[in-house]
Design an enzyme around this catalytic site. Structure first.
Site, short mmCIF file in Angstrom:
data_model
loop_
_atom_site.label_atom_id
_atom_site.label_comp_id
_atom_site.label_asym_id
_atom_site.label_seq_id
_atom_site.Cartn_x
_atom_site.Cartn_y
_atom_site.Cartn_z
N SER A 140 65.52 -18.31 -10.54
CA SER A 140 65.98 -16.99 -10.35
C SER A 140 65.81 -16.19 -11.60
CB SER A 140 67.46 -17.29 -10.17
OG SER A 140 68.26 -15.91 -10.55
N GLU A 179 69.62 -12.40 -4.44
CA GLU A 179 68.46 -12.73 -4.70
C GLU A 179 68.00 -13.87 -3.84
OE1 GLU A 179 65.19 -14.43 -8.21
OE2 GLU A 179 67.32 -14.08 -8.76
N CYS A 191 71.15 -20.03 -15.21
CA CYS A 191 72.20 -19.61 -16.22
C CYS A 191 72.04 -20.75 -17.55
CB CYS A 191 73.36 -20.00 -15.84
SG CYS A 191 73.89 -18.99 -14.30
N CYS A 251 78.74 -27.17 -18.74
CA CYS A 251 79.00 -26.50 -20.11
C CYS A 251 80.41 -27.24 -20.84
CB CYS A 251 79.28 -25.26 -20.02
SG CYS A 251 77.85 -24.38 -19.40
N GLU A 280 72.74 -13.19 -8.18
CA GLU A 280 71.90 -14.23 -8.01
C GLU A 280 72.06 -14.58 -6.47
OE1 GLU A 280 71.15 -17.60 -10.89
OE2 GLU A 280 72.59 -18.45 -9.62
N GLU A 300 62.58 -11.31 -24.38
CA GLU A 300 62.92 -10.50 -23.26
C GLU A 300 64.43 -10.00 -23.23
OE1 GLU A 300 60.13 -13.89 -22.49
OE2 GLU A 300 61.78 -13.79 -23.51
N LYS A 356 72.18 -21.65 -26.55
CA LYS A 356 72.48 -19.96 -26.40
C LYS A 356 71.99 -19.20 -27.85
CE LYS A 356 74.68 -19.76 -22.56
NZ LYS A 356 74.21 -19.04 -21.45
#
Length: 577
Positions: free
Chosen positions: A320, A283, A300, A504, A280, A367, A359
């Site tokens: 991203s 990028e 993320c 999280c 990242e 993908e 998740k």
């Protein structure tokens, strides 16, 4: 000096320090006035009527709606109050599916706890309403309408945290219910799967969609090689399920527990967070230096990604292309483990342990698959792992500390801090600062990007380059930031977004608490404390990471890296009939 004001509760004087209501003040002093619909991070609703208190000169009032005032004289445990609370509970139970033994919240249910505490052993009211089937249409969450007590917590969480409003009240009287828009199944509306509705539900009306039975089946199948990966936020929350204080690191015991359950290998998702940081950051620097799309939004958080696909298709080019750490590690494991372990990919079962219900949705994305095989097989939450440990009759607290497997098991501080809001940005800064300046950091902490506010900004100058940064948690805040960017009012290089408040550490799959105001800061402190304890705190110092690039990935940001570690996004329709 400002004079401290006091009020009196049950014969004792207590200071007032800006608490929003008497209920919160009482709890801050160890007086747990019963309630079901109050949550410190949500607006005040006052529906359950359990938190009633007797105020001199005012009579019986709900403590959640009563602001603390100098001189109030309050009683919390009179005979009248006990009877009022019992009656309120009995009325709630009259419209509640009380099949507790098969309920996911059994022994961890606030309604069950209060019924026991207040001595409700029978109910004089006839139960009304037929049993309603569960809605398991979502891969992330299950709704059990029969357990709903109409506290409104889920409705307010979805609206106030995210301004999405997937859940709402409908009907009147005994026909009142909480339902997704147009009565559609939860899997057919624009739910982003964050699980905050489940996190604030005091009963078993909405909870994470468990695949524990499927995981048990894989563990008991001798033809399968079953491996686990553990997210950073799990290690500082799992202990709460076994009586330990919030924020205590139990990674070692968790690794041992997973091995006892039958997992063949255990890896640390924090290691893959370093992969994410390196890709990242590369990028981001590439876009800044080459005139690419700015700002770069982090990718993320799968709930945030889904939200962007539903509501901000024009901004997808700014996301991203990096997979989440879970996705990156699964992809690398699919490539590396068959050779290392001598198994075929079809016999390799990868299970993630995550603080997050989104998740579960992420692992099903087309993908995130190769040659017709999903990179991840199953994802379970922190609480679901605790369920498996208890089901296996393991004495968690007596387990010796184990260690994750080599190659993909290193625990770097730069990966651990992904668990908090601002952690992804800080990890990227630890990497880019050295890249831009060519010098080692004297202090790897970037306090400017830490904090609890829902929207935070920081401008940092590195080797003549000023990075304009924004850290956001809660999708309602993300919506505001996107609007400010679109109007030209604000401009940034990097915007970090996490759907769950505070990140999280407060994910929808973490242990339930009625005191997030105490628990979430403790979990956050545990994350930063763990970072401070670790030897490797920057991705560029992670030798195991360098070895994995050499063996399996190649050049950072190169062709193979894009094949394994990057993905793409697409706009999603709002409703699916």
């Amino acid at each position: 000096m400002e004079k401290i004001q006091y009020l009196n509760i049950d014969g004792r004087d207590y200071p007032i320090h800006g608490e929003r209501n008497v209920l919160q003040l009482a709890r801050n002093h160890g007086i747990d006035i019963p309630s079901l619909c109050y949550h410190p991070n949500l607006s005040i609703y006052g529906a359950c009527r359990l938190c009633v208190v007797d105020v001199e000169g005012m009579g019986v009032v709900s403590s959640c709606t009563l602001a603390p005032q100098e001189g109030l004289v309050i009683k919390t445990r009179t005979a009248v109050l006990r009877q009022l609370r019992r009656t309120a509970l009995e009325l709630i139970l009259a419209n509640h599916d009380s099949d507790c033994t098969t309920c996911r919240k059994n022994t961890n249910c606030r309604l069950q706890e209060l019924s026991s505490r207040l001595g409700v052993t029978s109910n004089p009211y006839q139960q009304i309403g037929a049993k309603t089937p569960c809605d398991a249409s979502s891969p992330a969450l299950v709704r059990d309408p029969g357990k709903c007590i109409l506290c409104g917590n889920c409705v307010r969480a979805c609206t106030e945290f995210h301004e999405i409003g997937v859940l709402e009240f409908s009907g009147r009287g005994h026909e009142a219910k909480v339902t997704p828009a147009f009565g559609l199944p939860l899997g057919n509306v624009e739910c982003v799967n964050c699980g905050q509705c489940a996190a604030v539900c005091p009963v078993g009306a909405i909870y994470s969609h468990s695949y524990n039975d499927e995981i048990w089946a894989a563990l008991n199948d001798p033809t399968k090689v079953v491996v686990a990966q553990i997210a950073p936020a799990v290690r500082i929350a799992l202990g709460e399920e076994f009586g330990l204080p919030a924020g205590q690191n139990v990674l070692g015991k968790m690794v041992s527990a997973l091995r006892e359950l039958g997992f063949d290998h255990v890896y640390d998702t924090s290691f893959a967070a370093d992969l994410t940081t390196v890709e990242e950051a590369t990028e981001i620097l590439g876009r800044i230096q080459n005139g690419g799309e700015l700002p770069v939004f982090t990718s993320c958080c799968p709930a945030w990604v889904t939200y962007a696909e539903y509501f901000h298709g024009d901004m997808l080019k700014n996301l991203s292309s990096c997979k989440s750490p879970q996705g990156m590690l699964a992809s690398v494991l699919r490539k590396a483990l068959p050779g290392l372990l001598g198994c075929e990919n079809k016999d390799l079962v990868i299970v993630s342990v995550m603080p997050c219900t989104a998740k579960k949705y992420e692992i099903e994305r087309k993908e995130l698959s190769h040659d017709g095989i999903q990179d991840m097989n199953y994802s379970m939450t922190t609480s679901e792992l605790a369920m498996m440990i208890k089901e296996a009759s393991l004495d968690f607290l007596s387990l010796e500390d184990g260690v994750c497997d080599d190659a993909f098991g290193l625990e770097p501080g730069s990966g651990v801090i992904f668990a908090t809001s601002g952690g992804v940005t800080e990890a990227v800064l630890r990497y880019t600062a050295e890249k831009l300046t060519g010098k080692k950091l004297d202090d790897v902490r970037f306090e400017a990007v830490r904090g609890e506010a829902g929207i935070r900004e920081a401008n940092l100058s590195l080797a003549g380059t000023t990075l304009k940064l924004c850290q956001v948690h809660g999708l309602a805040n993300a919506k505001k930031v996107i609007a400010d960017i679109a109007s030209g009012e604000k401009s940034y290089h990097v915007v970090e977004v996490m759907a769950c408040p505070n990140g999280c550490v407060n994910g929808g799959g973490q242990p339930f608490t009625i005191r997030p105001d105490l628990v979430i800061p403790a979990r956050t402190a545990g994350v930063y404390a763990r970072d401070e304890q670790l030897e490797v705190r920057e991705p560029q110092d992670n030798q195991a990471l360098s070895d994995v690039y050499k063996k399996y990935i190649g050049e950072v940001g190169g062709h193979e890296a894009h094949e394994l570690l990057h993905t793409h996004y697409c706009e999603r329709p709002k409703f699916r009939e």
